[in-house]
Structures are given as structure tokens and as C-alpha cells.
Enzyme design. Structure first.
Site, PDB file in Angstrom:
ATOM      1  N   CYS A 136     -38.706  43.228 -29.323  1.00  0.00           N
ATOM      2  CA  CYS A 136     -39.773  43.640 -30.239  1.00  0.00           C
ATOM      3  C   CYS A 136     -39.572  42.996 -31.614  1.00  0.00           C
ATOM      4  O   CYS A 136     -40.516  42.471 -32.210  1.00  0.00           O
ATOM      5  CB  CYS A 136     -39.783  45.162 -30.351  1.00  0.00           C
ATOM      6  N   CYS A 137     -38.324  42.998 -32.109  1.00  0.00           N
ATOM      7  CA  CYS A 137     -38.032  42.373 -33.398  1.00  0.00           C
ATOM      8  C   CYS A 137     -38.306  40.877 -33.353  1.00  0.00           C
ATOM      9  O   CYS A 137     -38.819  40.295 -34.317  1.00  0.00           O
ATOM     10  CB  CYS A 137     -36.575  42.611 -33.789  1.00  0.00           C
ATOM     11  N   CYS A 219     -39.701  48.833 -40.078  1.00  0.00           N
ATOM     12  CA  CYS A 219     -40.852  49.406 -39.379  1.00  0.00           C
ATOM     13  C   CYS A 219     -40.738  50.928 -39.355  1.00  0.00           C
ATOM     14  O   CYS A 219     -39.637  51.487 -39.251  1.00  0.00           O
ATOM     15  CB  CYS A 219     -40.925  48.858 -37.954  1.00  0.00           C
ATOM     16  N   CYS A 222     -38.747  52.750 -36.626  1.00  0.00           N
ATOM     17  CA  CYS A 222     -37.345  52.342 -36.542  1.00  0.00           C
ATOM     18  C   CYS A 222     -36.554  52.671 -37.798  1.00  0.00           C
ATOM     19  O   CYS A 222     -35.433  52.186 -37.972  1.00  0.00           O
ATOM     20  CB  CYS A 222     -37.255  50.845 -36.250  1.00  0.00           C
ATOM     21  N   CYS A 247     -32.014  42.769 -37.297  1.00  0.00           N
ATOM     22  CA  CYS A 247     -33.223  42.529 -36.519  1.00  0.00           C
ATOM     23  C   CYS A 247     -33.290  41.110 -35.978  1.00  0.00           C
ATOM     24  O   CYS A 247     -34.035  40.832 -35.043  1.00  0.00           O
ATOM     25  CB  CYS A 247     -34.469  42.799 -37.355  1.00  0.00           C
TER      26      CYS A 247
END
Length: 269
Positions: A136-137, A219, A222, A247
């Protein structure tokens, strides 16, 4: 033939990498003991091309924005909009542009890649595993960063050495061979307290979430507020048991936080 590191093994450093390392070492030597205004202006003056400052609107980034904008330096401001940021970040983004009369260029994830990722993992699938979170990162931050830095000669960041143990070895200027540029962190030896005091004294806009314990803000899903005694970055990806959580923006190809290397002897000559 010795490679400059005390070994007789042949060096695998390319001429381009050696040049970047030499330039980084020169900047570190020239501006390592200077104050931040001199560091920033001096580093920008030494650029052989575009200088990009990537901001996530954290405390350090806001302070560095102040130095760059008030000196009217030829620096491109860029930010990575992951699509999962706090509302307070978007409000601060607008306030910062208006306060300093600057344009902060946004870079977004590739929509097709992101759509596929969400279909395969779910909207909050990053909680399931470290691999899912890193994926995702990569999609929301690392790939857009590559576009933001494309063609840049120097990358300015708001990193501080005392933000985490993993960042303790970072220097003022480093060679980022993977991206083909020099990465510089003018606030590297500042403390958070010093940055906060500067922001208060100079009316620098800061995120109101900082006052609520959100020290390092990424985010929204997170990030949590830190507890008393926790490190600054403990609130990032808090479900992962790893003191060196990153990240991917500031790590090398081996997945570890990138650190400066000594320039080979032939580059220092």
C-alpha cells in the site's frame, strides 16, 4: 586494487554513484556546521538542476517550508496525496500555500494500480500483514515520489536524526544512487523542541493534531497519538512490532534506511 574502503576487493561503485557520493560529502563538509538558512541557500546554490522539497506538512516540513519560502529560493514544493490523509492536513496545505504565496504540487497514486490493490486486499487490507502494508505504501507514496523527483538534482527533506533510532545515522547530505540525486536534510541536527520553538516564534502554521499527541502524522488509518514515553514514530503503523518502521520513501534498495557512504578514493581525489 584497493577500493578506498580498506579492502582489496574491486569496487562496484559506478562513476555516476561515485560523483554523487563526492558531491554529498562536499555539501556535508561545507554546510554541516552552518545554520539552517545558510545550509538551505548554500545547498540550493550548488544544484546542477532542479531542487525538489517534498513535504508531508509535519512540524519539520513546515519549518523548512518557512526557510525556503521566506528566502524565495528556486525550489519546487511537492507533496504526496495518498488519498487517506487527515482532514487537518488538507486544511494546513491550503493555509501554507496562502501564508507563503507558494504552490505545492500534488502527486497522486496511479488509479489503476490502486484500484487493483484495493480489489485484491480490501480498503483496509494493510492491517492484515506487513507485506500488504508495504505494498500500500509503495502504491500510495513510493511510486508517486518517483514521479515527484524525476529529473531532480537535489531532494530536500525534513528528516531529523533523533526522530528514531533508524534515522540516527543520516547525514546532512547523502547520495541517493537509486534516484540519481543528492538528498539533503537541513534540519538533521535539530530537536523537535527546537523546531516547535522556532515555529511558535515565527508564526509558522502547524497541524493542530500535534497538540493532541499526533507527533508523526501519515495516513489517517495508519497513525495514532503516541503515549507518554513512546518514541516519536511509535504512532506510525503501531500494529507492527518493528522499531525501524519506514514507509519506503527514505530506504534504499535493501529495504533499510539509506545512509551516506564514504566516497571512494578516486572520487575524493
Amino acid at each position: 586494487m584497493a577500493n578506498g574502503f580498506g579492502s582489496d576487493e574491486p569496487s562496484t561503485t559506478t562513476p555516476a554513484e561515485a560523483l554523487l557520493m563526492h558531491r554529498a560529502a562536499a555539501l556535508d563538509a561545507a554546510f554541516g556546521k552552518a545554520d539552517v538558512p545558510a545550509r538551505v541557500s548554500g545547498i540550493v546554490a550548488e544544484a546542477n538542476g532542479r531542487v525538489v522539497f517534498t513535504t508531508s506538512f509535519g512540524l519539520e516540513d513546515q519549518v523548512l517550508t518557512h526557510f525556503i519560502a521566506t528566502a524565495k529560493l528556486p525550489v519546487t514544493f511537492a507533496t504526496l496525496d495518498t488519498g487517506r490523509l487527515f482532514p487537518e492536513v488538507y486544511a494546513l496545505w491550503q493555509e501554507t500555500e496562502e501564508r507563503y504565496g507558494i504552490l505545492i504540487r500534488p502527486y497522486y497514486p496511479r488509479h489503476d494500480t490502486l484500484e487493483l490493490h484495493v480489489r485484491q486486499n480490501g480498503i483496509n487490507g494493510f492491517y492484515a500483514s506487513r507485506d500488504a502494508r508495504k505494498s500500500c505504501c509503495d502504491i500510495r507514496k513510493v511510486e508517486p515520489l518517483g514521479r515527484a523527483l524525476a529529473g531532480a538534482d537535489i531532494w530536500l527533506t525534513g528528516l531529523r536524526a533523533d526522530q528514531s533510532a533508524a534515522r540516527g545515522g543520516v547525514k546532512l547530505a547523502e547520495a541517493d544512487a537509486a534516484r540519481g540525486l543528492v538528498k539533503a536534510s537541513p534540519l538533521i541536527d535539530w530537536s523537535r523542541e527546537r523546531a516547535l520553538a522556532f515555529a511558535q516564534q515565527n508564526d509558522v502554521p502547524v497541524n493542530p493534531l500535534h497538540a493532541q499527541g499526533f507527533v508523526s502524522i501519515g495516513c489517517q488509518p495508519c497513525t495514532r497519538a503516541i503515549r507518554p514515553g513512546e518514541s516519536e514514530r511509535a504512532g506510525r503503523w503501531w500494529w507492527e512490532d518493528d522499531a525501524a518502521k519506514e514507509c519506503g520513501l527514505h530506504v534504499g534498495q535493501d529495504g533499510k534506511l539509506a545512509r551516506a557512504q564514504a566516497a571512494p578514493a578516486e572520487a575524493r581525489a
